[in-house]
Write a protein that holds these residues in place. Structure first.
Motif, mmCIF file in Angstrom:
data_model
loop_
_atom_site.group_PDB
_atom_site.id
_atom_site.type_symbol
_atom_site.label_atom_id
_atom_site.label_comp_id
_atom_site.label_asym_id
_atom_site.label_seq_id
_atom_site.Cartn_x
_atom_site.Cartn_y
_atom_site.Cartn_z
ATOM 1 N N LEU A 1 36.125 40.902 36.283
ATOM 2 C CA LEU A 1 34.913 41.719 36.255
ATOM 3 C C LEU A 1 33.809 41.066 37.085
ATOM 4 O O LEU A 1 33.114 41.741 37.872
ATOM 5 C CB LEU A 1 34.442 41.908 34.814
ATOM 6 C CG LEU A 1 33.093 42.618 34.626
ATOM 7 C CD1 LEU A 1 33.161 44.040 35.170
ATOM 8 C CD2 LEU A 1 32.679 42.614 33.156
ATOM 9 N N VAL B 1 31.865 42.579 40.491
ATOM 10 C CA VAL B 1 30.411 42.746 40.640
ATOM 11 C C VAL B 1 29.919 41.989 41.867
ATOM 12 O O VAL B 1 29.092 42.488 42.637
ATOM 13 C CB VAL B 1 29.679 42.258 39.370
ATOM 14 C CG1 VAL B 1 28.164 42.300 39.566
ATOM 15 C CG2 VAL B 1 30.074 43.114 38.169
ATOM 16 N N TYR B 2 30.442 40.785 42.069
ATOM 17 C CA TYR B 2 30.041 39.970 43.221
ATOM 18 C C TYR B 2 30.444 40.647 44.535
ATOM 19 O O TYR B 2 29.643 40.724 45.480
ATOM 20 C CB TYR B 2 30.694 38.593 43.117
ATOM 21 C CG TYR B 2 30.326 37.637 44.227
ATOM 22 C CD1 TYR B 2 29.069 37.063 44.290
ATOM 23 C CD2 TYR B 2 31.253 37.302 45.208
ATOM 24 C CE1 TYR B 2 28.730 36.181 45.299
ATOM 25 C CE2 TYR B 2 30.929 36.418 46.229
ATOM 26 C CZ TYR B 2 29.668 35.866 46.269
ATOM 27 O OH TYR B 2 29.325 34.994 47.277
ATOM 28 N N PHE C 1 30.939 43.806 45.031
ATOM 29 C CA PHE C 1 30.095 44.994 45.180
ATOM 30 C C PHE C 1 28.738 44.608 45.763
ATOM 31 O O PHE C 1 28.232 45.265 46.680
ATOM 32 C CB PHE C 1 29.911 45.674 43.826
ATOM 33 C CG PHE C 1 28.939 46.819 43.847
ATOM 34 C CD1 PHE C 1 29.323 48.071 44.310
ATOM 35 C CD2 PHE C 1 27.624 46.643 43.421
ATOM 36 C CE1 PHE C 1 28.429 49.122 44.339
ATOM 37 C CE2 PHE C 1 26.723 47.685 43.449
ATOM 38 C CZ PHE C 1 27.123 48.935 43.906
ATOM 39 N N GLY C 2 28.134 43.543 45.242
ATOM 40 C CA GLY C 2 26.834 43.109 45.738
ATOM 41 C C GLY C 2 26.872 42.722 47.198
ATOM 42 O O GLY C 2 25.943 43.031 47.961
ATOM 43 N N THR D 1 22.849 41.288 41.561
ATOM 44 C CA THR D 1 24.277 41.584 41.468
ATOM 45 C C THR D 1 25.135 40.352 41.771
ATOM 46 O O THR D 1 26.121 40.087 41.066
ATOM 47 C CB THR D 1 24.662 42.728 42.428
ATOM 48 O OG1 THR D 1 24.177 42.444 43.738
ATOM 49 C CG2 THR D 1 24.086 44.046 41.959
ATOM 50 N N GLY E 1 27.502 38.576 38.957
ATOM 51 C CA GLY E 1 28.930 38.389 39.170
ATOM 52 C C GLY E 1 29.348 36.935 39.067
ATOM 53 O O GLY E 1 30.282 36.585 38.335
#
Length: 289
Positions: free
Chosen positions: A18, A22-23, A25-26, A125, A129
């Motif tokens: 997860l 997130v990382y 995505f950022g 973000t 992450g």
């Protein structure tokens, strides 16, 4: 392998995946579209993308794979296994988001003027992450592996090694991006570091009371009866008086600070009270571990 061990491993693997999602995505939603930067191996992959349009997921895998193998040989499997998970899942999610962007399923956030907004959201973000990954014992590889190896071989600080590498990489990015973008990058890096600390320390914060008083047993009994909080009596000796006494140690939520202070004053108005921050409290009456 028993079911309990499998369950505990699952509680580690899922958060690490997860966090890398997130990382990733950022990076692809905020950093790359606005030509900002990152440190470490990720910064090198971004530079290669800016200079030669090489997919970030590909360079992430190619640069981290030899470092991972070196880390496995030098540090051993116990210290590096979750790093391998972090590298693999980060590569996968970078590929997923790059495909989603290329096909138009995900439209990155881009701006021509308000880069402070992009850097703030990027910092949140990325920090979220990485904070999740670090909290559960993983890393995203890269410079972390190099820092561990050099730290073991030469006793150098991991923080110093990572800082030096980040400065070199971000400095090199001046060849491809304007100076003001570097300044916005520093904002994102600072925000990310704060978010990482917040995630690492725990969202739940409490206060620890250390109470020194001649009436310590009475204070402890009152706290137990009135607040139903666990209390520890610690034997102590006054350095000046050489007299034996007890210290009271108790952890309470922020909402209970005033009430506990009043209880202490009601027993001993002259008690010496130390109130300190406590993060990530686990146990009865607080968050379960």
């Amino acid at each position: 392998m028993n079911s309990l061990k499998v369950k505990n491993i699952g509680k580690t693997i899922v958060p690490i995946m997860l966090g890398t999602a997130v990382y990733a995505f950022g990076l692809l939603y905020f950093i790359v579209p606005n030509q900002l930067m990152e440190g470490g191996v990720t910064g090198i992959t971004i530079l290669l993308n800016y200079a030669f349009s090489i997919p970030i997921f590909l360079t992430t895998l190619l640069l981290n794979l030899p470092l991972f193998l070196l880390g496995w040989k030098v540090l051993g499997s116990n210290q590096i296994v979750y790093t391998g998970l972090g590298i693999g899942s980060l590569t996968f999610f970078l590929w997923v988001f790059e495909q989603a962007i290329d096909k138009g399923w995900l439209v990155p956030f881009t701006t021509e003027h308000d880069f402070i907004l992009a850097s703030l959201y990027a910092g949140v973000t990325l920090g979220l992450g990485l904070g999740i990954v670090f909290r559960y014992g993983g890393t995203t590889g890269g410079v972390d592996i190099v820092a561990r190896i050099l730290g073991r071989k030469f006793g150098w600080s991991m923080g110093q090694i990572i800082l030096v590498v980040d400065v070199i990489i971000i400095g090199a990015s001046l060849l491809y991006i304007p100076r003001e973008k570097i300044l916005y990058t520093l904002v994102a890096v600072f925000i990310a570091s704060r978010v990482i600390d917040f995630i690492q320390e725990g969202a739940y914060a409490a206060k620890a009371f250390t109470i020194i008083s001649d009436d310590a047993p009475q204070i402890a009994d009152l706290i137990t009866a009135e607040m139903e909080r666990g209390v520890t009596l610690i034997p102590a000796i006054g350095a000046y008086s050489k007299q034996a006494k007890h210290m009271v140690y108790c952890v309470v939520s922020r909402q209970e600070i005033r009430r506990l202070s009043q209880l202490v004053k009601s027993v001993d108005p002259t008690a010496f009270v130390i109130i300190s921050d406590v993060h990530d409290v686990m146990g009865e009456g607080f968050r379960e571990g």
